[in-house]
Design an enzyme around this catalytic site. Structure first.
Site, mmCIF file in Angstrom:
data_model
loop_
_atom_site.group_PDB
_atom_site.id
_atom_site.type_symbol
_atom_site.label_atom_id
_atom_site.label_comp_id
_atom_site.label_asym_id
_atom_site.label_seq_id
_atom_site.Cartn_x
_atom_site.Cartn_y
_atom_site.Cartn_z
ATOM 1 C CB SER A 1 12.595 2.895 2.073
ATOM 2 O OG SER A 1 12.648 1.561 1.608
ATOM 3 C CE1 TYR B 1 8.867 1.240 1.970
ATOM 4 C CE2 TYR B 1 7.320 2.357 3.415
ATOM 5 C CZ TYR B 1 8.576 1.839 3.186
ATOM 6 O OH TYR B 1 9.542 1.921 4.155
#
Lengths: 440, 243
Positions: free
Chosen positions: B135, B148
């Protein structure tokens, strides 16, 4: 996915703010349904009025998977969110076609069942339900209920045409028909008035597909002048040589898009009249024959994306009724006279002749007789005007089509003879704005 | 025989990737928890594309099961794509270590566990492509999602090291860094539309990138430049921002 959004159907009227949920997996869906007090099931939103609108909407669009295709038997099983257009893309190259299709391919299988759709072939092949073998419903506890003519038949016949009020249709199994080519042999015949149009329907009973586009604003001797388009699936020999090598594959067509909503003044009495006159005269000859692809024959409007924007931002209302055959000539004449006098024009007016109704399908719309579908731009005085038309329809013993409706009164429902049987199968968790409005 | 293993097959991106590879004539192994829920997808892809599609039970967090899972595959894949991930809740993760652990294990440790095994196999066979969906959040830690983000940063570094090791064996490793994607994972978020990809766009980009042996893929393309800017902001300024 859970969100709040403004939701409207194809007529852009009415519009509601709703909680909107879309889920893919059966366990989450069952749990979700179980938790709700009330929920409205929605497919692709191609109902015209408020059939799949509510405050808490569950969208079936993620139930978009094919489950089984038996090419030999011509039977397909798929989840209820599969669109007719996706089915056609899969099956046409294999020489198969939908048994019944309405004028748009952008409806879900669930929607096709819930509205028990009909097409240009009702007189020859009935409604969608005639070809439906079985379906699986999700009930209010998230439980799976199999339904067919043999298993839970009452629920089956209430779900067909049942506007999503008996449960969430999860999947369905239905017959397909065989075709040799992806083309239709179409005959276009001019009818100078309603009588000629109706005579043409009578003499075209042997044709698989018949429909007439009608000029609802013409008066006097020309009242009900129409273009009848009758069709058959073209055989291989009937195709021109250039098409015979790839009879089942259609090239991708360029679509036109209406990119924004047109201002309200664009569609008015005069412009509609002008359109109707031009459209009626677009064919010089009395009668002509063409080979056209199935997309253009069955879905002429799908080629114009967002055509509903032509009606301006207030939107429009569809009005579709059916009259028993014996009453049709007089009834249609009366209605057309009212419409042309009112100057509230519809430029998309479609006339069809239905065959017999299916005696088991409780809320299924068609009955043996003529059906007319009209679009009316939303304007002051429209609803009162439609109430007047309702009176004529009901006096003749006819009825209205729920999936098109945005404004009818609850009394009009009583003309569905199996209404009580249907009401016995309604599951109170599954509601809609339509159901609330007309007291289902 | 062209075969793809997709780990975390219930996600929206995974479904789009599966469809794209099925279209291109690959057989598929779709691995996820509660794999019976994949049955409709398996049937759908088989009907549409007429190749072998299988659903397999796989739990990214059950590290001990990974060796057996891979050994039990009827046929080893030529491409392995690691799609599983978990956004989690930053606020909860700050207070509750269990949530933080779940974020770390799903996005990093679980991926390492299964990819170590696959990497060893591909190295031995001297062929294949491994792709990991990391990501842009891993490009720099920021206050709104650094649990995250840090797990993804770890994953990105892992894939980079793996790429370096495996190039000698003719095995390619692709790091996919999506920006905003419209999926179940981001359903509650308000994402800026022009910057948001559909799962299908991501799938197409991943397919092309694997086909062309790319190393790092940002999707949608502008995120490469967005992150370039984000990464170049000096720390004394960045620490005061509210991103």
């Amino acid at each position: 996915m859970k969100k709040f959004k403004e939701i409207k159907n194809w007529g852009n009227y009415p519009r509601l703010h709703a909680r909107f949920t879309e889920l893919e997996f059966i366990n989450e869906i069952a749990a979700f349904i179980d938790r709700q007090n009330n929920v409205t099931i929605r497919g692709n939103g191609r109902a015209y009025g408020d059939a799949s609108l509510g405050n808490n909407i569950f969208s079936t669009l993620k139930l978009d998977k094919f489950l089984e295709l038996d090419e030999n038997r011509g039977v397909i099983t798929c989840q209820a969110g599969v669109l007719f257009t996706d089915i056609l893309k899969l099956i046409v190259p294999k020489g198969l076609f939908l048994p019944v299709t309405p004028g748009t391919q952008f409806i879900t299988v669930g929607g096709a069942i819930a509205a028990d759709v009909h097409g240009k072939n009702h007189h020859s092949e009935g409604c969608f339900s005639r070809h439906l073998i079985s379906l699986t419903l999700i009930g209010d506890r998230g439980n799976l209920i199999p339904c067919s003519r043999a298993e839970n038949p009452d629920l089956f016949w209430a779900t067909v045409g049942g506007m999503g009020l008996t449960g969430l249709i999860y999947s369905a199994e239905f017959y397909l028909k065989r075709i040799e080519t992806a083309y239709i042999r179409q005959e276009t015949i001019k009818a100078r008035n309603l009588t000629e149009a109706m005579d043409l329907f009578e003499s075209s009973q042997d044709w698989t597909y018949t429909v007439a586009w009608l000029d609802c604003l013409s008066r006097g001797e020309k009242q009900g002048r129409s273009l009848m388009l009758r069709g058959e699936h073209a055989t291989l020999e009937e195709l021109p040589h250039s098409l015979q090598k790839q009879p089942l594959n259609l090239p991708d067509k360029r679509k036109i898009n209406i990119p924004f909503t047109l201002p309200n003044f664009v569609l008015n009495g005069l412009s509609v009249q002008a359109f109707n006159t031009l459209y009626y005269h677009k064919q010089w000859q009395k009668q002509s024959v063409d080979i056209i692809d199935y997309d253009s024959y069955f879905y002429p409007l799908d080629g114009i994306e967002n055509w509903n924007r032509i009606y301006g931002d207030r939107g429009f209302v569809q009005y579709q009724f059916v009259l028993p055959k014996a009453e049709s000539k007089a009834g249609l004449a009366k209605i057309l006279t009212q419409i042309s006098a009112s100057k509230k024009g519809s430029f998309l007016t479609v006339l069809k002749l239905f065959g017999e109704a299916d005696p088991d399908a409780c809320l299924s719309f068609p009955m043996e007789g003529y059906t007319l579908a009209l679009d009316f731009k939303l304007q002051p005085g429209l609803f009162e005007f439609l109430n007047e038309l309702d009176k004529i329809v009901l006096d003749c013993g006819g009825r209205l089509y729920l999936v098109k409706d945005a404004r009818m009164k609850s009394e009009t429902l009583n003309y569905y003879p199996h209404l009580a049987q249907f009401k016995a199968q309604i599951n109170r968790k599954f509601t809609s704005h339509l159901a609330d409005r007309i007291g289902l | 025989m062209k075969r793809v293993l997709i780990l975390g097959a219930k996600s929206d991106i995974a479904k789009a990737i599966a469809t794209r590879f099925a279209q291109a004539g690959y057989d598929l192994d779709l691995a996820a928890r509660s794999s019976t829920l994949l049955e409709p997808l398996v049937k759908d892809l088989t009907i549409r594309y007429n190749h072998e599609v299988k659903a397999l039970e796989f739990d990214a967090l059950d590290f001990n099961s990974h060796q057996e899972f891979y050994e039990k595959l009827s046929e080893k894949p030529t491409i392995a794509i690691c799609v599983f991930g978990y956004l989690g809740n930053q606020e909860s993760a700050q207070k509750d270590f269990q949530e933080a652990e779940k974020i770390i294990n799903t996005n990093y440790t679980g991926a390492v566990s299964i990819l170590n095994i696959i990497a060893n196999d591909f190295e031995e066979r001297q062929q294949g492509t491994i792709a990991g969906i990391s990501s842009v959040a891993g490009d720099r830690g920021r206050q709104s999602n650094y649990l995250y983000g840090s797990a993804k940063a770890a994953f990105t570094a892992y894939l980079s090291g793996l790429r370096n090791r495996l190039v000698k064996s003719g095995v390619n490793v692709l790091t996919v860094k999506p920006g905003y994607v419209a999926t179940k994972m981001t359903a509650e978020m308000e994402l800026s539309q022009p910057l948001t990809a559909s799962p299908e766009q991501v799938a197409e980009a991943v397919f092309q990138a694997i086909d062309r042996n790319k190393n790092v893929l940002y999707t949608l393309w502008m995120w490469k430049y967005i992150m370039l800017i984000i990464r170049s902001i000096p720390e004394f300024i960045f620490k005061k921002l509210n991103l």
